[in-house]
Write a protein that holds these residues in place. Sequence first.
Motif, PDB file in Angstrom:
ATOM      1  N   THR A 101       4.716   7.168   0.277  1.00 17.90           N
ATOM      2  CA  THR A 101       3.287   7.468   0.278  1.00 17.90           C
ATOM      3  C   THR A 101       2.629   6.626   1.370  1.00 17.90           C
ATOM      4  O   THR A 101       3.031   5.490   1.593  1.00 17.90           O
ATOM      5  CB  THR A 101       2.631   7.139  -1.075  1.00 17.90           C
ATOM      6  OG1 THR A 101       2.732   5.728  -1.325  1.00 17.90           O
ATOM      7  CG2 THR A 101       3.265   7.920  -2.213  1.00 17.90           C
ATOM      8  N   LEU A 102       1.645   7.192   2.027  1.00 19.72           N
ATOM      9  CA  LEU A 102       0.913   6.470   3.070  1.00 19.72           C
ATOM     10  C   LEU A 102      -0.578   6.607   2.820  1.00 19.72           C
ATOM     11  O   LEU A 102      -1.041   7.653   2.375  1.00 19.72           O
ATOM     12  CB  LEU A 102       1.253   7.028   4.462  1.00 19.72           C
ATOM     13  CG  LEU A 102       2.718   6.958   4.893  1.00 19.72           C
ATOM     14  CD1 LEU A 102       2.923   7.688   6.208  1.00 19.72           C
ATOM     15  CD2 LEU A 102       3.175   5.518   5.007  1.00 19.72           C
ATOM     16  N   VAL A 103      -1.333   5.560   3.103  1.00 24.09           N
ATOM     17  CA  VAL A 103      -2.784   5.586   2.920  1.00 24.09           C
ATOM     18  C   VAL A 103      -3.507   5.901   4.232  1.00 24.09           C
ATOM     19  O   VAL A 103      -4.634   5.487   4.432  1.00 24.09           O
ATOM     20  CB  VAL A 103      -3.310   4.262   2.295  1.00 24.09           C
ATOM     21  CG1 VAL A 103      -2.813   4.098   0.883  1.00 24.09           C
ATOM     22  CG2 VAL A 103      -2.927   3.070   3.155  1.00 24.09           C
ATOM     23  N   ASP A 104      -2.853   6.648   5.090  1.00 23.42           N
ATOM     24  CA  ASP A 104      -3.423   7.078   6.368  1.00 23.42           C
ATOM     25  C   ASP A 104      -3.351   8.592   6.459  1.00 23.42           C
ATOM     26  O   ASP A 104      -2.433   9.209   5.916  1.00 23.42           O
ATOM     27  CB  ASP A 104      -2.620   6.502   7.547  1.00 23.42           C
ATOM     28  CG  ASP A 104      -2.683   4.993   7.616  1.00 23.42           C
ATOM     29  OD1 ASP A 104      -3.787   4.449   7.474  1.00 23.42           O
ATOM     30  OD2 ASP A 104      -1.626   4.367   7.814  1.00 23.42           O
ATOM     31  N   ASP A 105      -4.314   9.181   7.178  1.00 21.22           N
ATOM     32  CA  ASP A 105      -4.237  10.607   7.469  1.00 21.22           C
ATOM     33  C   ASP A 105      -2.975  10.875   8.286  1.00 21.22           C
ATOM     34  O   ASP A 105      -2.596  10.055   9.141  1.00 21.22           O
ATOM     35  CB  ASP A 105      -5.440  11.056   8.303  1.00 21.22           C
ATOM     36  CG  ASP A 105      -6.696  11.232   7.477  1.00 21.22           C
ATOM     37  OD1 ASP A 105      -6.604  11.690   6.332  1.00 21.22           O
ATOM     38  OD2 ASP A 105      -7.774  10.907   7.993  1.00 21.22           O
ATOM     39  N   ALA A 106      -2.367  12.007   8.060  1.00 20.48           N
ATOM     40  CA  ALA A 106      -1.180  12.382   8.839  1.00 20.48           C
ATOM     41  C   ALA A 106      -1.505  12.473  10.326  1.00 20.48           C
ATOM     42  O   ALA A 106      -0.634  12.249  11.168  1.00 20.48           O
ATOM     43  CB  ALA A 106      -0.616  13.703   8.329  1.00 20.48           C
ATOM     44  N   THR A 116       0.815  -1.220   0.000  1.00 23.32           N
ATOM     45  CA  THR A 116       0.000   0.000   0.000  1.00 23.32           C
ATOM     46  C   THR A 116       0.842   1.261   0.000  1.00 23.32           C
ATOM     47  O   THR A 116       0.334   2.347  -0.236  1.00 23.32           O
ATOM     48  CB  THR A 116      -0.948   0.048   1.215  1.00 23.32           C
ATOM     49  OG1 THR A 116      -0.162   0.111   2.407  1.00 23.32           O
ATOM     50  CG2 THR A 116      -1.882  -1.144   1.242  1.00 23.32           C
ATOM     51  N   SER A 117       2.130   1.120   0.261  1.00 24.42           N
ATOM     52  CA  SER A 117       3.017   2.272   0.343  1.00 24.42           C
ATOM     53  C   SER A 117       4.116   2.150  -0.704  1.00 24.42           C
ATOM     54  O   SER A 117       4.794   1.140  -0.797  1.00 24.42           O
ATOM     55  CB  SER A 117       3.638   2.338   1.743  1.00 24.42           C
ATOM     56  OG  SER A 117       4.585   3.378   1.796  1.00 24.42           O
ATOM     57  N   ARG A 118       4.244   3.215  -1.489  1.00 23.73           N
ATOM     58  CA  ARG A 118       5.338   3.281  -2.459  1.00 23.73           C
ATOM     59  C   ARG A 118       6.362   4.277  -1.944  1.00 23.73           C
ATOM     60  O   ARG A 118       6.001   5.273  -1.316  1.00 23.73           O
ATOM     61  CB  ARG A 118       4.816   3.727  -3.831  1.00 23.73           C
ATOM     62  CG  ARG A 118       3.902   2.686  -4.463  1.00 23.73           C
ATOM     63  CD  ARG A 118       3.237   3.147  -5.749  1.00 23.73           C
ATOM     64  NE  ARG A 118       2.360   4.294  -5.502  1.00 23.73           N
ATOM     65  CZ  ARG A 118       2.633   5.546  -5.879  1.00 23.73           C
ATOM     66  NH1 ARG A 118       3.735   5.840  -6.513  1.00 23.73           N
ATOM     67  NH2 ARG A 118       1.795   6.521  -5.605  1.00 23.73           N
ATOM     68  N   GLY A 119       7.618   3.985  -2.184  1.00 23.12           N
ATOM     69  CA  GLY A 119       8.641   4.870  -1.668  1.00 23.12           C
ATOM     70  C   GLY A 119       9.853   4.935  -2.554  1.00 23.12           C
ATOM     71  O   GLY A 119       9.962   4.232  -3.560  1.00 23.12           O
ATOM     72  N   CYS A 120      10.755   5.816  -2.174  1.00 23.46           N
ATOM     73  CA  CYS A 120      12.040   5.952  -2.854  1.00 23.46           C
ATOM     74  C   CYS A 120      13.102   6.215  -1.800  1.00 23.46           C
ATOM     75  O   CYS A 120      12.878   6.975  -0.851  1.00 23.46           O
ATOM     76  CB  CYS A 120      12.001   7.108  -3.854  1.00 23.46           C
ATOM     77  SG  CYS A 120      13.448   7.142  -4.953  1.00 23.46           S
ATOM     78  N   ASN A 121      14.224   5.548  -1.945  1.00 24.70           N
ATOM     79  CA  ASN A 121      15.361   5.713  -1.033  1.00 24.70           C
ATOM     80  C   ASN A 121      16.543   6.271  -1.800  1.00 24.70           C
ATOM     81  O   ASN A 121      16.840   5.826  -2.909  1.00 24.70           O
ATOM     82  CB  ASN A 121      15.770   4.359  -0.430  1.00 24.70           C
ATOM     83  CG  ASN A 121      14.687   3.783   0.437  1.00 24.70           C
ATOM     84  OD1 ASN A 121      14.218   4.414   1.354  1.00 24.70           O
ATOM     85  ND2 ASN A 121      14.282   2.565   0.119  1.00 24.70           N
ATOM     86  N   TRP A 122      17.203   7.242  -1.195  1.00 26.97           N
ATOM     87  CA  TRP A 122      18.419   7.815  -1.749  1.00 26.97           C
ATOM     88  C   TRP A 122      19.508   7.715  -0.687  1.00 26.97           C
ATOM     89  O   TRP A 122      19.249   7.897   0.495  1.00 26.97           O
ATOM     90  CB  TRP A 122      18.252   9.298  -2.066  1.00 26.97           C
ATOM     91  CG  TRP A 122      17.267   9.650  -3.118  1.00 26.97           C
ATOM     92  CD1 TRP A 122      17.492   9.791  -4.455  1.00 26.97           C
ATOM     93  CD2 TRP A 122      15.885   9.969  -2.926  1.00 26.97           C
ATOM     94  NE1 TRP A 122      16.344  10.173  -5.103  1.00 26.97           N
ATOM     95  CE2 TRP A 122      15.337  10.277  -4.177  1.00 26.97           C
ATOM     96  CE3 TRP A 122      15.042  10.002  -1.811  1.00 26.97           C
ATOM     97  CZ2 TRP A 122      14.011  10.626  -4.357  1.00 26.97           C
ATOM     98  CZ3 TRP A 122      13.714  10.348  -1.979  1.00 26.97           C
ATOM     99  CH2 TRP A 122      13.214  10.653  -3.236  1.00 26.97           C
ATOM    100  N   VAL A 123      20.715   7.480  -1.118  1.00 30.42           N
ATOM    101  CA  VAL A 123      21.865   7.477  -0.218  1.00 30.42           C
ATOM    102  C   VAL A 123      22.784   8.593  -0.686  1.00 30.42           C
ATOM    103  O   VAL A 123      23.010   8.759  -1.894  1.00 30.42           O
ATOM    104  CB  VAL A 123      22.608   6.119  -0.254  1.00 30.42           C
ATOM    105  CG1 VAL A 123      23.839   6.156   0.634  1.00 30.42           C
ATOM    106  CG2 VAL A 123      21.667   4.999   0.166  1.00 30.42           C
ATOM    107  N   SER A 124      23.299   9.346   0.254  1.00 31.09           N
ATOM    108  CA  SER A 124      24.204  10.443  -0.124  1.00 31.09           C
ATOM    109  C   SER A 124      25.639  10.050   0.164  1.00 31.09           C
ATOM    110  O   SER A 124      25.920   9.233   1.047  1.00 31.09           O
ATOM    111  CB  SER A 124      23.847  11.722   0.632  1.00 31.09           C
ATOM    112  OG  SER A 124      24.339  11.689   1.946  1.00 31.09           O
TER     113      SER A 124
END
Length: 182
Positions: free
Chosen positions: A88-93, A70-78
């Motif tokens: 993304t979250l399917v819940d109210d903040a 249900t959650s899509r995301g992206c990870n970056w490493v510096s």
Amino acid sequence: MRSCLVVCALTVLVGVSACAVGRTGSVDPFPERPYALDVTQVDPCAALTENQQTALALKLGRSGTSQGGTSRGCNWVSSAGLGWNLQTLVDDASTAVGAEPTSTIVEVGGFGAVQSSPPARGTGLAFCQVVLDVADGASLRAQVQVTPLAPDAEQHTVERTCEQVRAVAELMIDNLHARQTP
């Protein structure tokens, strides 16, 4: 005298009722949103431009899913030893309010958000996240964690890490809004 007591009692009842309605109608702890983001259409890896990724010394983002898909995301490493994530979250903040002992309400780019900074698992190094109120029934979570690879890992404070995540989250929501606006 009796009619005066009846009028006073009715006034008190109406006042109490109005207060109760006002209280239950305003459970949202956030300011009005400047606009809404459709998180079902958001590509988390598109949240930062190439120039912004370069300025933050980020490697190419890796997309993924979590929370049962249900959650899509992206990870970056510096190269500076910071790990970044947008999800993304399917819940109210508002569900994040009080979820961590460090939870506080903040504003990021005009949006209400819940900021928290629990100790990073395994390392205890600085970590901070903001859950952004971007739509009804949905939110975005931006996170940054100092990793042991950071040359000055022990000198990163939680306050500075939270400042960084709020600044980058503002860039992210601005970029995502620009992509959704025709």
